[in-house]
Design an enzyme around this catalytic site. Structure first.
Site, PDB file in Angstrom:
ATOM      1  N   GLU A   1      46.694  39.716  38.098  1.00  0.00           N
ATOM      2  CA  GLU A   1      46.640  38.701  39.194  1.00  0.00           C
ATOM      3  C   GLU A   1      47.740  37.812  39.125  1.00  0.00           C
ATOM      4  O   GLU A   1      48.209  37.542  38.153  1.00  0.00           O
ATOM      5  CB  GLU A   1      45.104  38.111  38.851  1.00  0.00           C
ATOM      6  CG  GLU A   1      43.933  38.648  38.903  1.00  0.00           C
ATOM      7  CD  GLU A   1      42.851  38.074  38.741  1.00  0.00           C
ATOM      8  OE1 GLU A   1      42.227  37.430  39.835  1.00  0.00           O
ATOM      9  OE2 GLU A   1      42.228  37.540  37.735  1.00  0.00           O
TER      10      GLU A   1
ATOM     11  N   ASP B   1      36.014  37.752  30.670  1.00  0.00           N
ATOM     12  CA  ASP B   1      35.965  37.400  31.951  1.00  0.00           C
ATOM     13  C   ASP B   1      35.954  38.820  32.694  1.00  0.00           C
ATOM     14  O   ASP B   1      35.149  38.878  33.464  1.00  0.00           O
ATOM     15  CB  ASP B   1      37.262  36.422  32.451  1.00  0.00           C
ATOM     16  CG  ASP B   1      37.181  36.141  33.792  1.00  0.00           C
ATOM     17  OD1 ASP B   1      35.991  35.797  34.249  1.00  0.00           O
ATOM     18  OD2 ASP B   1      38.307  36.145  34.412  1.00  0.00           O
TER      19      ASP B   1
ATOM     20  N   LYS C   1      46.136  36.954  34.049  1.00  0.00           N
ATOM     21  CA  LYS C   1      46.543  35.854  35.190  1.00  0.00           C
ATOM     22  C   LYS C   1      47.973  35.649  35.310  1.00  0.00           C
ATOM     23  O   LYS C   1      48.768  35.781  34.171  1.00  0.00           O
ATOM     24  CB  LYS C   1      45.999  34.686  34.698  1.00  0.00           C
ATOM     25  CG  LYS C   1      44.412  34.853  34.581  1.00  0.00           C
ATOM     26  CD  LYS C   1      43.812  34.848  36.066  1.00  0.00           C
ATOM     27  CE  LYS C   1      41.946  34.798  35.744  1.00  0.00           C
ATOM     28  NZ  LYS C   1      41.427  35.451  36.820  1.00  0.00           N
TER      29      LYS C   1
ATOM     30  N   LYS D   1      27.749  37.508  36.239  1.00  0.00           N
ATOM     31  CA  LYS D   1      28.462  37.480  34.676  1.00  0.00           C
ATOM     32  C   LYS D   1      28.928  36.050  34.513  1.00  0.00           C
ATOM     33  O   LYS D   1      28.893  35.102  35.533  1.00  0.00           O
ATOM     34  CB  LYS D   1      29.554  38.449  34.734  1.00  0.00           C
ATOM     35  CG  LYS D   1      30.613  38.044  35.454  1.00  0.00           C
ATOM     36  CD  LYS D   1      31.883  38.748  35.401  1.00  0.00           C
ATOM     37  CE  LYS D   1      32.889  38.392  36.101  1.00  0.00           C
ATOM     38  NZ  LYS D   1      33.610  37.363  35.677  1.00  0.00           N
TER      39      LYS D   1
ATOM     40  N   LYS E   1      33.244  47.423  45.681  1.00  0.00           N
ATOM     41  CA  LYS E   1      34.466  47.572  46.217  1.00  0.00           C
ATOM     42  C   LYS E   1      34.325  49.243  46.732  1.00  0.00           C
ATOM     43  O   LYS E   1      33.974  49.937  46.044  1.00  0.00           O
ATOM     44  CB  LYS E   1      35.646  47.336  45.453  1.00  0.00           C
ATOM     45  CG  LYS E   1      35.970  45.906  45.074  1.00  0.00           C
ATOM     46  CD  LYS E   1      36.979  45.660  44.347  1.00  0.00           C
ATOM     47  CE  LYS E   1      37.275  44.266  43.585  1.00  0.00           C
ATOM     48  NZ  LYS E   1      37.818  43.158  44.815  1.00  0.00           N
TER      49      LYS E   1
ATOM     50  N   HIS F   1      34.470  44.264  34.507  1.00  0.00           N
ATOM     51  CA  HIS F   1      34.826  45.265  35.788  1.00  0.00           C
ATOM     52  C   HIS F   1      36.011  46.346  35.113  1.00  0.00           C
ATOM     53  O   HIS F   1      35.761  47.600  35.542  1.00  0.00           O
ATOM     54  CB  HIS F   1      36.222  44.314  36.570  1.00  0.00           C
ATOM     55  CG  HIS F   1      35.513  42.891  36.833  1.00  0.00           C
ATOM     56  ND1 HIS F   1      34.344  42.788  37.327  1.00  0.00           N
ATOM     57  CD2 HIS F   1      36.078  41.834  37.280  1.00  0.00           C
ATOM     58  CE1 HIS F   1      34.415  41.662  38.006  1.00  0.00           C
ATOM     59  NE2 HIS F   1      34.991  40.877  37.825  1.00  0.00           N
TER      60      HIS F   1
ATOM     61  N   ARG G   1      21.040  19.900  43.146  1.00  0.00           N
ATOM     62  CA  ARG G   1      20.538  18.629  42.945  1.00  0.00           C
ATOM     63  C   ARG G   1      21.048  17.444  44.006  1.00  0.00           C
ATOM     64  O   ARG G   1      20.635  16.582  44.286  1.00  0.00           O
ATOM     65  CB  ARG G   1      21.344  18.145  41.593  1.00  0.00           C
ATOM     66  CG  ARG G   1      20.449  18.148  40.409  1.00  0.00           C
ATOM     67  CD  ARG G   1      21.153  17.309  39.385  1.00  0.00           C
ATOM     68  NE  ARG G   1      22.293  17.643  39.024  1.00  0.00           N
ATOM     69  CZ  ARG G   1      22.677  18.143  37.763  1.00  0.00           C
ATOM     70  NH1 ARG G   1      22.025  18.146  36.762  1.00  0.00           N
ATOM     71  NH2 ARG G   1      24.015  18.726  37.982  1.00  0.00           N
TER      72      ARG G   1
HETATM   73  C1  BG6 Z   1      36.036  37.556  38.656  1.00  0.00           C
HETATM   74  C2  BG6 Z   1      36.815  36.797  37.643  1.00  0.00           C
HETATM   75  O1  BG6 Z   1      35.088  38.088  38.016  1.00  0.00           O
HETATM   76  O2  BG6 Z   1      37.116  38.442  39.303  1.00  0.00           O
HETATM   77  C3  BG6 Z   1      37.917  36.023  38.027  1.00  0.00           C
HETATM   78  O3  BG6 Z   1      36.092  35.834  36.860  1.00  0.00           O
HETATM   79  C4  BG6 Z   1      38.834  37.051  38.566  1.00  0.00           C
HETATM   80  O4  BG6 Z   1      38.748  35.390  36.849  1.00  0.00           O
HETATM   81  C5  BG6 Z   1      37.954  37.590  39.863  1.00  0.00           C
HETATM   82  O5  BG6 Z   1      39.915  36.139  39.389  1.00  0.00           O
HETATM   83  C6  BG6 Z   1      39.022  38.789  40.633  1.00  0.00           C
HETATM   84  O6  BG6 Z   1      38.139  39.606  41.626  1.00  0.00           O
HETATM   85  P1  BG6 Z   1      39.171  40.357  42.673  1.00  0.00           P
HETATM   86  O7  BG6 Z   1      38.191  40.939  43.687  1.00  0.00           O
HETATM   87  O8  BG6 Z   1      40.038  39.288  43.528  1.00  0.00           O
HETATM   88  O9  BG6 Z   1      39.972  41.128  42.006  1.00  0.00           O
END
Ligand code: BG6
Length: 519
Positions: free
Chosen positions: A249, A268, A371, A181, A215, A273, A74
């Protein structure tokens, strides 16, 4: 063979320049002429990942001269303004060194179209921009549309791409759509979303990004399992006690409330993953690495995967509260801006799965993610059964744990093998030791960023590393019961930031007589 046979020059028609031989799979493939249009170009993903990845590909010589990138948003930007934004994100986040000549060439193909998704005139301008790029910049009608936007916006953008003819394949050109996603928030919404996308783009033109598949260490699961003889004989329920898949994380959710609130850890990252990591760990050997064969095996293992119950005992969820991350004091989720103080969104989730196949019958797969945990680490640990008999006194093996093979996805990428070894000395004492393979010491080549690899694959039309519709739907099918159960009962248990999750997670695995690894 006579000596002269070795030295006879090869006939011209049989000699192939290896640098030009498309059959040589070791050589990097260069994308043909094409353009990428990014929707959601003002977002974080675009700034931190997509634009730097495009530059890095250009810098590595993997993009063609006829390449263009068009931003759609936008903002009232000119092409020049947008080029400045791209340049800034390249300077901030690109992994390869900045080279003015590479940037200048890339900048020639940068365009911007201003408008909202429901604005027909803006999409007409996009159509004209793309036609002009084809005529003047050599993109040859090949275009990928990257939807780095919330799924609610997919229908309107897909309809616009259909209305303007931008989604239409031709005999001589391709059109592809890339989607990020979350692919829905449960099985039902995922099906609806897939229908919307498939109404406009045929399935073989849809590229669903799960960046974990980009990866190196994740692709290496296939090499480890299927290029070696060492592991396969023990990769089954006769030898494996259980599998732990951890994605921890240390970061919190400051600034991401808009996306994360109401989504939570299962949707998420477990839905995508972690279940992809499970699929690669648990699947059978594909007959080849063709996209159909590879994805077909993943579909099979996902369709055999189920939650173990009762869910109150076999799952755990948590929410981080204030605590310490190293020497830094950090806020809890309820104090993070944008989160409802009553939020029930889980920032930690652990679940127990079973894979009902001959290979895995009776072997639990424990998945956990969170997290603000102790440290950032993603790993797959295949933990083996104890030897059936130990010809030692108990005191000699007090420090012997279970043998394990740990695939270290990140950071410190590599593989660790843990086994017992005699402690030097006059007594027989056995203690766990580890044997390590580490990318840093074994290879001089650096790994490309996951987005670099995946973007290039989109442009090459190489779909192996993109989950198919069926994988997405199966993943929701596996997880819907736990999401429904959690929605109906209780709340996430608090855990202080910097720890390894709520006590319920330890209790969950403890009930089976096992414990989590401390990575
Ligand atoms: C994303 C998630 O898909 O992957 C995030 O939405 C997450 O919440 C991220 O932090 C982590 O990715 P990576 O590659 O740093 O492990």
């Amino acid at each position: 063979m006579t000596g002269s046979g070795w030295h006879r020059p090869r006939a011209a028609e049989t000699w192939r320049n290896p640098l030009r031989d498309p059959r040589d799979k070791r050589l990097p493939h260069i994308a043909g002429p094409c353009g990428v249009t990014i929707f959601g170009v003002t977002g974080d993903l675009s700034r931190k990942k997509l634009m730097p990845a495009i530059y890095d590909l250009a810098n590595r010589g993997l993009l063609p001269p006829g390449f263009a990138v068009t931003g759609f948003a936008r903002r009232d930007w000119s092409d020049q303004d947008f080029a400045e934004v791209v340049l800034q994100s390249v300077r901030d986040y690109a992994r390869t060194p900045f080279r003015q000549d590479v940037w200048d060439r890339l900048a020639e193909g940068v365009r911007f179209v201003s408008g909202s998704f429901d604005d027909d005139a803006a999409f007409d301008r996009l159509t004209d921009t793309i036609a002009a790029l084809d005529r003047m910049h050599g993109t040859s009608g090949n275009h990928a549309f990257y939807l780095a936007i919330p799924p609610e916006a997919f229908p309107v953008v897909c309809k616009q791409l259909a209305r303007t003819g931008l989604a239409e394949h031709g005999d001589a050109h391709w059109r592809r759509v890339v989607i990020e996603k979350p692919f829905g928030h449960d099985l039902h919404s995922a099906r609806e979303l897939n229908e919307v996308v498939n109404e406009v783009f045929p399935e073989d033109s849809v590229f669903r990004i799960d960046h974990y598949l980009g990866k190196e260490t994740v692709q290496n699961i296939l090499a480890l399992r299927f290029a070696n003889q060492l592991f396969d004989p023990i990769w089954n329920s006769h030898y494996v006690d259980h599998v732990q898949i951890t994605m921890a994380e240390d970061i919190g959710l400051g600034g991401r409330a808009g996306y994360y609130e109401g989504i939570g850890a299962v949707r998420d990252v477990i839905q995508n993953h972690l279940l992809q990591l499970l699929a690669l760990t648990g699947m059978e050997e594909p007959v080849s690495f063709s996209p159909d064969a590879l994805r077909g095996e993943k579909v099979k293992v996902l369709s055999a995967t189920k939650l173990v119950g009762p869910l109150d005992e076999t799952t755990a969820r948590g929410q981080y509260s204030a605590g310490w991350q190293g020497s830094q004091q950090v806020a809890g989720l309820h104090q993070e801006q944008g989160f409802d103080p009553e939020s029930r969104t889980e920032t930690f989730a652990a679940i127990t799965l079973q894979v009902d196949t001959r290979r895995w019958g009776g072997v639990p797969f424990f998945l956990r993610t969170g997290k603000r945990l102790g440290r950032r680490v993603t790993e797959i640990a295949v933990v083996f059964k104890r030897a059936p008999h130990l010809p030692f006194d108990d005191t000699m093996t007090e420090e012997l744990g279970e043998n394990a093979l740990v695939i270290r996805v990140q950071p410190d990428e590599g593989v660790t093998m843990r086994f017992g070894s005699k402690v030097p000395g006059t007594a027989m004492e056995v203690r766990d030791v580890t044997m390590d393979f580490s990318y840093g010491t074994s290879f001089t080549e650096t790994s490309p960023d996951a987005y670099e690899r995946l973007l290039l694959d989109v442009l090459l039309g190489e779909p192996s590393l993109f989950p198919v519709n069926e994988e997405v739907e199966l993943s929701w099918q596996i997880l819907d019961p736990v999401l429904e159960h959690w929605a109906a009962t209780g709340t996430p248990e608090p855990y202080p930031a910097g720890t390894w999750g709520p006590p319920a997670a330890d209790a969950m695995i403890g009930r089976t007589g096992r414990s989590w690894r401390r990575p």
